[in-house]
Design a protein around this motif. Structure first.
Motif, PDB file in Angstrom:
ATOM      1  N   PRO A  59       0.834  -1.223   0.000  1.00  0.00           N
ATOM      2  CA  PRO A  59       0.000   0.000   0.000  1.00  0.00           C
ATOM      3  C   PRO A  59       0.856   1.256   0.000  1.00  0.00           C
ATOM      4  O   PRO A  59       2.015   1.252   0.430  1.00  0.00           O
ATOM      5  CB  PRO A  59      -0.807  -0.126   1.302  1.00  0.00           C
ATOM      6  CG  PRO A  59      -0.750  -1.575   1.659  1.00  0.00           C
ATOM      7  CD  PRO A  59       0.576  -2.071   1.163  1.00  0.00           C
ATOM      8  N   THR A  60       0.270   2.322  -0.498  1.00  0.00           N
ATOM      9  CA  THR A  60       0.981   3.600  -0.528  1.00  0.00           C
ATOM     10  C   THR A  60       1.266   4.076   0.891  1.00  0.00           C
ATOM     11  O   THR A  60       0.402   4.047   1.772  1.00  0.00           O
ATOM     12  CB  THR A  60       0.145   4.660  -1.265  1.00  0.00           C
ATOM     13  OG1 THR A  60      -0.146   4.191  -2.584  1.00  0.00           O
ATOM     14  CG2 THR A  60       0.896   5.979  -1.351  1.00  0.00           C
ATOM     15  N   PHE A  61       2.476   4.510   1.104  1.00  0.00           N
ATOM     16  CA  PHE A  61       2.879   4.986   2.421  1.00  0.00           C
ATOM     17  C   PHE A  61       2.335   6.390   2.666  1.00  0.00           C
ATOM     18  O   PHE A  61       2.499   7.286   1.839  1.00  0.00           O
ATOM     19  CB  PHE A  61       4.408   5.008   2.528  1.00  0.00           C
ATOM     20  CG  PHE A  61       4.923   5.678   3.770  1.00  0.00           C
ATOM     21  CD1 PHE A  61       4.696   5.136   5.024  1.00  0.00           C
ATOM     22  CD2 PHE A  61       5.629   6.876   3.684  1.00  0.00           C
ATOM     23  CE1 PHE A  61       5.170   5.768   6.165  1.00  0.00           C
ATOM     24  CE2 PHE A  61       6.108   7.504   4.815  1.00  0.00           C
ATOM     25  CZ  PHE A  61       5.876   6.943   6.062  1.00  0.00           C
ATOM     26  N   LYS A  62       1.658   6.571   3.782  1.00  0.00           N
ATOM     27  CA  LYS A  62       1.134   7.880   4.169  1.00  0.00           C
ATOM     28  C   LYS A  62       1.791   8.296   5.476  1.00  0.00           C
ATOM     29  O   LYS A  62       1.488   7.715   6.527  1.00  0.00           O
ATOM     30  CB  LYS A  62      -0.385   7.833   4.333  1.00  0.00           C
ATOM     31  CG  LYS A  62      -1.135   7.521   3.041  1.00  0.00           C
ATOM     32  CD  LYS A  62      -2.637   7.506   3.282  1.00  0.00           C
ATOM     33  CE  LYS A  62      -3.382   7.204   1.985  1.00  0.00           C
ATOM     34  NZ  LYS A  62      -4.855   7.179   2.203  1.00  0.00           N
ATOM     35  N   PRO A  63       2.708   9.246   5.447  1.00  0.00           N
ATOM     36  CA  PRO A  63       3.402   9.657   6.682  1.00  0.00           C
ATOM     37  C   PRO A  63       2.435  10.248   7.692  1.00  0.00           C
ATOM     38  O   PRO A  63       1.510  10.978   7.337  1.00  0.00           O
ATOM     39  CB  PRO A  63       4.417  10.696   6.202  1.00  0.00           C
ATOM     40  CG  PRO A  63       3.855  11.201   4.915  1.00  0.00           C
ATOM     41  CD  PRO A  63       3.139  10.043   4.288  1.00  0.00           C
ATOM     42  N   ARG A  64       2.666   9.908   8.952  1.00  0.00           N
ATOM     43  CA  ARG A  64       1.847  10.453  10.036  1.00  0.00           C
ATOM     44  C   ARG A  64       2.552  11.651  10.637  1.00  0.00           C
ATOM     45  O   ARG A  64       3.744  11.598  10.943  1.00  0.00           O
ATOM     46  CB  ARG A  64       1.598   9.397  11.112  1.00  0.00           C
ATOM     47  CG  ARG A  64       0.731   8.237  10.650  1.00  0.00           C
ATOM     48  CD  ARG A  64       0.458   7.284  11.791  1.00  0.00           C
ATOM     49  NE  ARG A  64       1.680   6.655  12.266  1.00  0.00           N
ATOM     50  CZ  ARG A  64       1.740   5.905  13.380  1.00  0.00           C
ATOM     51  NH1 ARG A  64       0.671   5.731  14.122  1.00  0.00           N
ATOM     52  NH2 ARG A  64       2.883   5.354  13.740  1.00  0.00           N
TER      53      ARG A  64
END
Length: 271
Positions: A59-64
């Motif tokens: 899955p696409t990485f979404k930075p927190r």
């Protein structure tokens, strides 16, 4: 994940340090500052790839993003979401004797200190330090007496709570806090960061300790050491009240309410 939280905490402390104490030598010399947000993102990416290491589709990485530091009175925007909620105010008028920040947070003590008017020490008590008023006045004080007490660069009203004939105390400057939070504490409340006891002959200025009188055990550095009579007093900083240990060097004299100039209208009698 422990490493991630560790780096996040370092970044938070660094942000507070930049606001309270200003830029460090690396920034002033032109060197690039540490980007803790980027480091956290790299750790998150590594954790993300490790989590889906056996998946066919990653899955696409979404930075927190962590929450921006709030409750500060001044500082530079970090570009993060929520950074516009930092309360921006000119703190150049509120400094300590060394030129560092006296206040930094949008808290009761800081705000009430900034609201003090006509409370300049040099104007009302110009000779207090040279004549050592505190040492002589200490012998005359009784509970409930009102004195003028130094708080960074201003004076405040203080009511004597009790007298301490003799004690050994250390002046602590707490990490990540401006100088208005510097405080004298009994020497036996100071411990090594490991919580081990400190022998009286091991106490020295510059030593890093923790304060056991505070439930959060904040780290601090010893600025000065005092041994002799002291008092415990209730300080009134505008609308903020607090109880602190007072040593003679902080006593400026008997408290006299500052007078305020009143505007008068000259009326001419008509005959």
């Amino acid at each position: 994940r422990t490493l991630r939280h560790f780096i996040r905490e370092i970044g938070r402390r660094h942000e507070i340090k930049m606001i309270v104490k200003g830029g460090d030598a690396n920034v002033q010399s032109g060197k690039a500052d540490h980007n803790f947000e980027m480091l956290v993102d790299d750790i998150d990416m590594s954790l993300h790839e490790f989590r889906y290491r056996q998946s066919k589709i990653v899955p696409t990485f979404k930075p927190r993003r962590g929450r921006a530091l709030k409750g500060t009175l001044s500082g530079h925007s970090s570009g993060r979401v929520g950074s516009d909620k930092i309360v921006r105010r000119d703190l150049s008028k509120f400094s300590n004797a060394e030129g560092g920040a006296a206040v930094a947070f949008n808290a009761s003590l800081d705000n009430n200190y900034m609201s003090l008017v006509n409370a300049d020490i040099q104007k009302h008590y110009p000779n207090a330090s040279r004549s050592k008023v505190g040492e002589s006045l200490m012998k005359e004080l009784s509970p409930n007496d009102l004195i003028a007490c130094q708080l960074v660069q201003k004076f405040v009203k203080a009511e004597v709570v009790d007298l301490i004939p003799s004690m050994k105390a250390v002046l602590l400057s707490f990490e990540d806090f401006p100088s208005i939070y510097d405080e004298w504490v009994p020497h036996d409340r100071a411990r090594f960061p490991s919580a081990a006891e400190i022998a009286p002959d091991e106490l020295r200025p510059g030593l890093t300790v923790i304060d056991l009188s505070n439930s959060n055990e904040y780290r601090a550095k010893i600025l000065s050491i005092y041994e002799g009579p002291a008092i415990r007093a209730k300080l009134t900083v505008s609308q903020h009240e607090m109880t602190r240990l007072i040593v003679p060097s902080m006593i400026l004299g008997r408290y006299v309410p500052p007078t305020r100039k009143r505007k008068t209208n000259n009326q001419h009698a008509i005959e």
